[in-house]
Structure formats: structure tokens, C-alpha cells
Design a protein around this motif. Structure first.
Motif, PDB file in Angstrom:
ATOM      1  N   UNK A  85       0.777  -1.236   0.000  1.00  0.00           N
ATOM      2  CA  UNK A  85       0.000   0.000   0.000  1.00  0.00           C
ATOM      3  C   UNK A  85       0.811   1.290   0.000  1.00  0.00           C
ATOM      4  N   UNK A  86       2.028   1.276   0.518  1.00  0.00           N
ATOM      5  CA  UNK A  86       2.742   2.546   0.704  1.00  0.00           C
ATOM      6  C   UNK A  86       3.143   3.194  -0.598  1.00  0.00           C
ATOM      7  N   UNK A  87       3.525   2.416  -1.579  1.00  0.00           N
ATOM      8  CA  UNK A  87       4.043   3.001  -2.815  1.00  0.00           C
ATOM      9  C   UNK A  87       2.972   3.258  -3.859  1.00  0.00           C
ATOM     10  N   UNK A  88       1.736   2.901  -3.547  1.00  0.00           N
ATOM     11  CA  UNK A  88       0.674   3.026  -4.547  1.00  0.00           C
ATOM     12  C   UNK A  88       0.214   4.469  -4.753  1.00  0.00           C
ATOM     13  N   UNK A  89       0.566   5.358  -3.847  1.00  0.00           N
ATOM     14  CA  UNK A  89       0.089   6.740  -3.933  1.00  0.00           C
ATOM     15  C   UNK A  89       1.181   7.680  -4.436  1.00  0.00           C
ATOM     16  N   UNK A  90       0.791   8.872  -4.788  1.00  0.00           N
ATOM     17  CA  UNK A  90       1.700   9.976  -5.112  1.00  0.00           C
ATOM     18  C   UNK A  90       2.561   9.771  -6.351  1.00  0.00           C
ATOM     19  N   UNK A  91       2.165   8.952  -7.280  1.00  0.00           N
ATOM     20  CA  UNK A  91       2.905   8.809  -8.527  1.00  0.00           C
ATOM     21  C   UNK A  91       4.265   8.162  -8.388  1.00  0.00           C
ATOM     22  N   UNK A  92       4.418   7.269  -7.437  1.00  0.00           N
ATOM     23  CA  UNK A  92       5.691   6.574  -7.221  1.00  0.00           C
ATOM     24  C   UNK A  92       6.118   5.842  -8.493  1.00  0.00           C
ATOM     25  N   UNK A  93       7.340   6.093  -8.989  1.00  0.00           N
ATOM     26  CA  UNK A  93       7.788   5.425 -10.214  1.00  0.00           C
ATOM     27  C   UNK A  93       8.008   3.922 -10.034  1.00  0.00           C
ATOM     28  N   UNK A  94       8.097   3.445  -8.791  1.00  0.00           N
ATOM     29  CA  UNK A  94       8.294   2.014  -8.547  1.00  0.00           C
ATOM     30  C   UNK A  94       7.054   1.358  -7.937  1.00  0.00           C
ATOM     31  N   UNK A  95       5.891   1.968  -8.117  1.00  0.00           N
ATOM     32  CA  UNK A  95       4.666   1.433  -7.516  1.00  0.00           C
ATOM     33  C   UNK A  95       4.418  -0.001  -7.966  1.00  0.00           C
ATOM     34  N   UNK A  96       4.638  -0.312  -9.214  1.00  0.00           N
ATOM     35  CA  UNK A  96       4.437  -1.673  -9.718  1.00  0.00           C
ATOM     36  C   UNK A  96       5.366  -2.678  -9.061  1.00  0.00           C
ATOM     37  N   UNK A  97       6.622  -2.298  -8.860  1.00  0.00           N
ATOM     38  CA  UNK A  97       7.578  -3.179  -8.198  1.00  0.00           C
ATOM     39  C   UNK A  97       7.163  -3.437  -6.756  1.00  0.00           C
ATOM     40  N   UNK A  98       6.763  -2.384  -6.045  1.00  0.00           N
ATOM     41  CA  UNK A  98       6.330  -2.558  -4.660  1.00  0.00           C
ATOM     42  C   UNK A  98       5.061  -3.406  -4.586  1.00  0.00           C
ATOM     43  N   UNK A  99       4.138  -3.223  -5.536  1.00  0.00           N
ATOM     44  CA  UNK A  99       2.920  -4.043  -5.558  1.00  0.00           C
ATOM     45  C   UNK A  99       3.284  -5.509  -5.775  1.00  0.00           C
ATOM     46  N   UNK A 100       4.233  -5.774  -6.690  1.00  0.00           N
ATOM     47  CA  UNK A 100       4.681  -7.152  -6.910  1.00  0.00           C
ATOM     48  C   UNK A 100       5.312  -7.720  -5.642  1.00  0.00           C
ATOM     49  N   UNK A 101       6.192  -6.950  -4.997  1.00  0.00           N
ATOM     50  CA  UNK A 101       6.843  -7.436  -3.776  1.00  0.00           C
ATOM     51  C   UNK A 101       5.803  -7.740  -2.707  1.00  0.00           C
ATOM     52  N   UNK A 102       4.792  -6.870  -2.559  1.00  0.00           N
ATOM     53  CA  UNK A 102       3.778  -7.054  -1.528  1.00  0.00           C
ATOM     54  C   UNK A 102       2.814  -8.194  -1.805  1.00  0.00           C
ATOM     55  N   UNK A 103       2.663  -8.570  -3.072  1.00  0.00           N
ATOM     56  CA  UNK A 103       1.732  -9.651  -3.420  1.00  0.00           C
ATOM     57  C   UNK A 103       2.436 -10.984  -3.678  1.00  0.00           C
ATOM     58  N   UNK A 104       3.740 -11.034  -3.476  1.00  0.00           N
ATOM     59  CA  UNK A 104       4.512 -12.257  -3.681  1.00  0.00           C
ATOM     60  C   UNK A 104       4.864 -12.836  -2.314  1.00  0.00           C
ATOM     61  N   UNK A 105       4.196 -13.937  -1.927  1.00  0.00           N
ATOM     62  CA  UNK A 105       4.366 -14.461  -0.560  1.00  0.00           C
ATOM     63  C   UNK A 105       5.816 -14.727  -0.156  1.00  0.00           C
ATOM     64  N   UNK A 106       6.617 -15.318  -1.021  1.00  0.00           N
ATOM     65  CA  UNK A 106       8.001 -15.623  -0.626  1.00  0.00           C
ATOM     66  C   UNK A 106       8.796 -14.345  -0.388  1.00  0.00           C
ATOM     67  N   UNK A 107       8.490 -13.275  -1.165  1.00  0.00           N
ATOM     68  CA  UNK A 107       9.225 -12.035  -0.970  1.00  0.00           C
ATOM     69  C   UNK A 107       8.800 -11.356   0.336  1.00  0.00           C
ATOM     70  N   UNK A 108       7.514 -11.388   0.655  1.00  0.00           N
ATOM     71  CA  UNK A 108       7.042 -10.809   1.910  1.00  0.00           C
ATOM     72  C   UNK A 108       7.699 -11.535   3.087  1.00  0.00           C
ATOM     73  N   UNK A 109       7.759 -12.868   3.022  1.00  0.00           N
ATOM     74  CA  UNK A 109       8.413 -13.629   4.098  1.00  0.00           C
ATOM     75  C   UNK A 109       9.901 -13.272   4.200  1.00  0.00           C
ATOM     76  N   UNK A 110      10.549 -13.106   3.061  1.00  0.00           N
ATOM     77  CA  UNK A 110      11.959 -12.688   3.046  1.00  0.00           C
ATOM     78  C   UNK A 110      12.105 -11.316   3.702  1.00  0.00           C
ATOM     79  N   UNK A 111      11.255 -10.366   3.320  1.00  0.00           N
ATOM     80  CA  UNK A 111      11.324  -9.004   3.881  1.00  0.00           C
ATOM     81  C   UNK A 111      11.019  -9.014   5.374  1.00  0.00           C
ATOM     82  N   UNK A 112      10.111  -9.891   5.809  1.00  0.00           N
ATOM     83  CA  UNK A 112       9.775  -9.977   7.231  1.00  0.00           C
ATOM     84  C   UNK A 112      10.983 -10.363   8.083  1.00  0.00           C
ATOM     85  N   UNK A 113      11.909 -11.095   7.499  1.00  0.00           N
ATOM     86  CA  UNK A 113      13.134 -11.486   8.211  1.00  0.00           C
ATOM     87  C   UNK A 113      14.259 -10.486   7.918  1.00  0.00           C
ATOM     88  N   UNK A 114      14.404 -10.112   6.646  1.00  0.00           N
ATOM     89  CA  UNK A 114      15.538  -9.283   6.218  1.00  0.00           C
ATOM     90  C   UNK A 114      15.505  -7.876   6.808  1.00  0.00           C
TER      91      UNK A 114
END
Length: 191
Positions: free
Chosen positions: A68-97
């Protein structure tokens, strides 16, 4: 017996050339203390942030931030953040990393060990926070961007050599040769 002479004209000076452009500077004698202060400040901030995430009563979760954070204000990486947030293995990685990365980056800076490596990953995290917290209300420069530059300065000035363990690690001898001379690539990690 070898003697050396200190030339006051070159003491505390630095020069860098990139693509034909050369810049020169002369550091003040107190510069080492300010570089050390930056290292310790960022070390404490990151170690504390990571520690509080690790021991929090609720487990750290990056999913909502990434989605949700990158979806507003015309973020040029909004698509990348949406992919990271909707990819379970990446979310689990970020939760630890994120929490453990902050803790280890902070500890590395506090003790002055592997400072360039810690500062690189700190700058990378701040770059991701910069895009994750994208807000152009006050222009392109914000706190995340400034902290990224602080990490890069800590690395560039070899802050781990100032009252840090990197100064000792670099001099450690392997077969009679200092570690940093035997393995020059460590100059990108230590310092």
C-alpha cells in the motif's frame, strides 16, 4: 631505518576523478570525530530499530507496507512494490531481512566491523524506504534520501578505521602479510 616526512600541503587532503572531472578537498582535523559520530548515530538508529522490531509483541510484517505505501503519489516504482507485496516468498523474506538487517547493519556500524558492507546495505535499505515512502510534497530530498547519503559518506570515509574493529581486522596477518594486502577485495567490505 625508514623515515617519512609529513607534507602539510597533502595532509588531510583527498582527490577523486570521475569521467575526467576532478574534485579536491581538505578535511579539517576534527573531521574524523564527525565521521565517527555519523557512524555511531546511524549504527544506534538501525540497531535500535531492528531490535524493537524483533522483540515486539506483534511479529514484524512488511506486507502491508509493500502493498500500500508506494501506490500513492505517482511513485515510479509502484508496480515493483505491488509485486513485492503480493509475492508471498518475498514478503516472508522481507519480514526477516528488514528487522535482522537493521540490527546487523547497526551492530556493524557501532563496533566498526565490516563498515563498508554494512553501509552499502544500509544505503540500499534507505533507497528502498525512499521509494516506498515516496512523497514529492517537499521535493526530491527527504530524510530517507539524506540517511542514504550518510551511509554512503560513512563508507567513503572508511569510518570503521576510526576507533573501529576494521582497523584491527585489516592489519591481521596471514602468513606474515596484512589481510587487506593479501586480499585487496576486502577493501570494499572493511573500512
Amino acid at each position: 631505518m625508514t623515515t617519512s616526512t609529513i607534507n602539510p600541503e597533502t595532509t588531510n587532503t583527498f582527490t577523486s576523478t570521475i569521467r575526467g572531472y576532478t574534485v579536491r578537498g581538505k578535511a579539517h582535523s576534527l573531521s574524523a570525530w564527525f565521521v565517527l559520530s555519523l557512524r555511531l548515530m546511524m549504527g544506534w538508529a538501525f540497531a535500535y530499530s531492528g531490535f524493537t522490531k524483533i522483540v515486539a509483541s506483534e511479529p514484524f510484517s512488511a506486507g502491508g507496507y509493500l502493498t500500500h505505501s508506494a501506490a500513492a503519489n505517482g511513485n515510479p516504482l509502484a508496480g515493483l512494490f505491488a509485486w513485492m507485496g503480493s509475492t508471498p516468498w518475498f514478503v516472508e523474506f522481507a519480514n526477516v531481512a528488514v528487522p535482522w538487517g537493521e540490527l546487523f547493519i547497526g551492530l556493524g556500524l557501532l563496533v566498526g566491523a565490516m563498515v563498508r558492507l554494512a553501509a552499502f546495505f544500509g544505503a540500499l535499505m534507505m533507497l528502498m524506504f525512499y521509494f516506498g515512502n515516496w512523497d514529492m510534497a517537499h521535493g526530491f530530498i527527504n530524510g530517507d534520501f539524506a540517511y542514504m547519503l550518510v551511509f554512503l559518506a560513512v563508507a567513503a570515509f572508511g569510518a570503521g578505521r576510526i576507533l573501529g574493529l576494521d582497523a584491527y581486522i585489516e592489519r591481521y596477518e596471514v602468513d606474515g602479510e596484512p589481510l587487506i594486502e593479501r586480499y585487496p577485495v576486502l577493501d570494499y567490505v572493511l573500512g
